[in-house]
Motif scaffolding. Structure first.
Motif, PDB file in Angstrom:
ATOM      1  N   GLN A  13       3.417  -4.062  40.766  1.00 22.96           N
ATOM      2  CA  GLN A  13       2.489  -4.312  39.414  1.00 22.96           C
ATOM      3  C   GLN A  13       1.054  -3.495  40.510  1.00 22.96           C
ATOM      4  N   PRO A  14       0.293  -2.969  40.024  1.00 24.34           N
ATOM      5  CA  PRO A  14      -0.165  -2.107  40.282  1.00 24.34           C
ATOM      6  C   PRO A  14      -1.594  -3.197  40.753  1.00 24.34           C
ATOM      7  N   GLY A  15      -2.362  -3.367  42.190  1.00 20.12           N
ATOM      8  CA  GLY A  15      -2.902  -4.222  42.516  1.00 20.12           C
ATOM      9  C   GLY A  15      -2.178  -4.969  43.633  1.00 20.12           C
ATOM     10  N   GLY A  16      -0.416  -4.938  43.824  1.00 21.70           N
ATOM     11  CA  GLY A  16      -0.368  -5.940  43.588  1.00 21.70           C
ATOM     12  C   GLY A  16      -0.244  -5.120  45.425  1.00 21.70           C
ATOM     13  N   SER A  17       0.754  -6.024  45.987  1.00 19.28           N
ATOM     14  CA  SER A  17       1.234  -6.453  47.368  1.00 19.28           C
ATOM     15  C   SER A  17       2.348  -6.223  47.368  1.00 19.28           C
ATOM     16  N   LEU A  18       3.202  -5.338  49.246  1.00 18.59           N
ATOM     17  CA  LEU A  18       4.098  -5.514  49.228  1.00 18.59           C
ATOM     18  C   LEU A  18       4.187  -5.375  51.084  1.00 18.59           C
ATOM     19  N   ARG A  38       6.650   9.048  53.198  1.00 22.06           N
ATOM     20  CA  ARG A  38       7.119   8.439  51.316  1.00 22.06           C
ATOM     21  C   ARG A  38       7.872   9.279  50.915  1.00 22.06           C
ATOM     22  N   GLN A  39       8.567   9.897  50.327  1.00 22.25           N
ATOM     23  CA  GLN A  39       8.571  10.926  49.392  1.00 22.25           C
ATOM     24  C   GLN A  39       8.838  10.234  48.305  1.00 22.25           C
ATOM     25  N   SER A  40       7.845  10.862  46.683  1.00 23.19           N
ATOM     26  CA  SER A  40       8.284  10.751  45.426  1.00 23.19           C
ATOM     27  C   SER A  40       8.657  11.744  44.256  1.00 23.19           C
ATOM     28  N   PRO A  41      10.102  11.312  43.347  1.00 22.40           N
ATOM     29  CA  PRO A  41      10.647  12.327  43.422  1.00 22.40           C
ATOM     30  C   PRO A  41       9.861  13.446  42.517  1.00 22.40           C
ATOM     31  N   GLY A  42      10.426  14.655  42.931  1.00 19.45           N
ATOM     32  CA  GLY A  42      10.295  15.962  42.492  1.00 19.45           C
ATOM     33  C   GLY A  42       9.275  16.880  43.743  1.00 19.45           C
ATOM     34  N   LYS A  43       8.940  15.457  44.982  1.00 17.64           N
ATOM     35  CA  LYS A  43       7.412  16.251  45.781  1.00 17.64           C
ATOM     36  C   LYS A  43       8.811  15.811  47.495  1.00 17.64           C
ATOM     37  N   GLU A  44       7.675  16.560  48.302  1.00 20.59           N
ATOM     38  CA  GLU A  44       8.294  16.565  49.570  1.00 20.59           C
ATOM     39  C   GLU A  44       7.663  15.331  50.285  1.00 20.59           C
ATOM     40  N   ARG A  45       8.262  15.259  50.964  1.00 24.11           N
ATOM     41  CA  ARG A  45       8.190  13.653  51.910  1.00 24.11           C
ATOM     42  C   ARG A  45       6.507  14.528  53.343  1.00 24.11           C
ATOM     43  N   VAL A  46       5.847  13.080  52.518  1.00 25.10           N
ATOM     44  CA  VAL A  46       5.013  13.194  53.390  1.00 25.10           C
ATOM     45  C   VAL A  46       4.064  12.475  54.510  1.00 25.10           C
ATOM     46  N   PHE A  47       3.818  12.453  55.087  1.00 25.70           N
ATOM     47  CA  PHE A  47       3.308  11.566  56.215  1.00 25.70           C
ATOM     48  C   PHE A  47       1.762  10.215  55.510  1.00 25.70           C
ATOM     49  N   SER A  85      -3.653  -3.666  47.332  1.00 22.33           N
ATOM     50  CA  SER A  85      -4.261  -2.671  46.020  1.00 22.33           C
ATOM     51  C   SER A  85      -3.521  -0.991  45.812  1.00 22.33           C
ATOM     52  N   LEU A  86      -1.897  -1.191  45.772  1.00 26.74           N
ATOM     53  CA  LEU A  86      -1.146  -0.415  45.230  1.00 26.74           C
ATOM     54  C   LEU A  86      -1.332   0.075  44.177  1.00 26.74           C
ATOM     55  N   LYS A  87      -0.694   1.547  44.074  1.00 27.51           N
ATOM     56  CA  LYS A  87      -1.517   1.944  42.943  1.00 27.51           C
ATOM     57  C   LYS A  87      -0.087   2.691  42.305  1.00 27.51           C
ATOM     58  N   LEU A  88      -0.100   3.451  40.920  1.00 29.73           N
ATOM     59  CA  LEU A  88       0.990   4.008  40.604  1.00 29.73           C
ATOM     60  C   LEU A  88       1.727   4.773  41.255  1.00 29.73           C
ATOM     61  N   GLU A  89       0.887   5.500  41.740  1.00 24.87           N
ATOM     62  CA  GLU A  89       0.771   6.619  42.715  1.00 24.87           C
ATOM     63  C   GLU A  89       1.442   6.578  44.191  1.00 24.87           C
ATOM     64  N   ASP A  90       1.535   5.296  44.555  1.00 27.70           N
ATOM     65  CA  ASP A  90       2.062   5.139  46.021  1.00 27.70           C
ATOM     66  C   ASP A  90       3.916   4.825  45.826  1.00 27.70           C
ATOM     67  N   GLY A 120      15.179   5.187  54.308  1.00 30.27           N
ATOM     68  CA  GLY A 120      14.348   4.545  52.955  1.00 30.27           C
ATOM     69  C   GLY A 120      14.715   3.294  52.046  1.00 30.27           C
ATOM     70  N   THR A 121      13.578   2.733  51.517  1.00 34.28           N
ATOM     71  CA  THR A 121      13.450   1.644  50.775  1.00 34.28           C
ATOM     72  C   THR A 121      11.915   1.995  49.821  1.00 34.28           C
ATOM     73  N   GLN A 122      12.990   1.802  48.512  1.00 38.80           N
ATOM     74  CA  GLN A 122      11.982   2.201  47.166  1.00 38.80           C
ATOM     75  C   GLN A 122      11.351   1.120  47.333  1.00 38.80           C
ATOM     76  N   VAL A 123       9.697   1.612  45.935  1.00 36.16           N
ATOM     77  CA  VAL A 123       8.799   1.037  46.335  1.00 36.16           C
ATOM     78  C   VAL A 123       8.559   1.916  44.840  1.00 36.16           C
ATOM     79  N   THR A 124       8.093   0.899  43.938  1.00 33.85           N
ATOM     80  CA  THR A 124       8.452   1.206  42.414  1.00 33.85           C
ATOM     81  C   THR A 124       6.517   0.135  41.647  1.00 33.85           C
ATOM     82  N   VAL A 125       5.676   1.087  41.759  1.00 34.47           N
ATOM     83  CA  VAL A 125       4.643   0.599  41.339  1.00 34.47           C
ATOM     84  C   VAL A 125       4.429   0.269  39.554  1.00 34.47           C
ATOM     85  N   SER A 126       5.048  -0.275  39.149  1.00 36.05           N
ATOM     86  CA  SER A 126       4.654  -0.390  37.639  1.00 36.05           C
ATOM     87  C   SER A 126       3.966  -1.040  36.698  1.00 36.05           C
ATOM     88  N   SER A 127       3.545  -1.703  35.908  1.00 38.15           N
ATOM     89  CA  SER A 127       3.016  -2.704  35.055  1.00 38.15           C
ATOM     90  C   SER A 127       4.087  -2.821  33.790  1.00 38.15           C
TER      91      SER A 127
END
Length: 127
Positions: A13-18, A38-47, A85-90, A120-127
């Motif tokens: 969940q948002p605000g959580g930790s991994l 990390r790479q989000s769907p439809g976006k380039e991999r970023v540092f 302090s994970l956010k949805l955009e993470d 790769g390992t999937q990280v999903t931040v969602s409420s």
């Protein structure tokens, strides 16, 4: 053969930790700068972050600074990423990567200097 195996991803969940881990084999781990991308769907991999081979100098992208912390255990050939302090955009697939230069001294390391990648390992931040 160089192998990088990430683990620790999941749903939080948002605000959580991994805490992500990456175990490296086939490489003199303590001689190489390591990084997380990390790479989000439809976006380039970023540092995301990097840590120099000595484990002392670190670099974190502005988007994660103060929330994420990269570290390494050279005795265990393991790279870590503490994410707080994970956010949805993470939400993204997170990749561990190894620099191609032994004892490289460019800082922060150019992203093009990373040549070994995990699956790769999937990280999903969602409420």
């Amino acid at each position: 053969q160089v192998q990088l195996v990430e683990s620790g991803g999941g749903l939080v969940q948002p605000g959580g930790s991994l805490r992500l881990s990456c175990v490296v084999s086939g490489l003199a781990f303590s001689r190489y700068t390591m990084g997380w991308f990390r790479q989000s769907p439809g976006k380039e991999r970023v540092f995301v972050a990097a840590i120099r081979w000595d484990g002392i100098t670190t670099y974190h992208a502005d988007s994660v600074k103060g929330r994420f912390a990269i570290s390494r255990d050279n005795a265990k050939n393991t790279l870590l990423l503490q994410m707080d302090s994970l956010k949805l955009e993470d939400t993204a697939v997170y990749y561990c990567a190894g620099n191609t230069n032994e004892y490289g001294d460019k800082w922060p390391p150019p992203t093009t200097d990373f040549g070994s990648w995990g699956q790769g390992t999937q990280v999903t931040v969602s409420s």
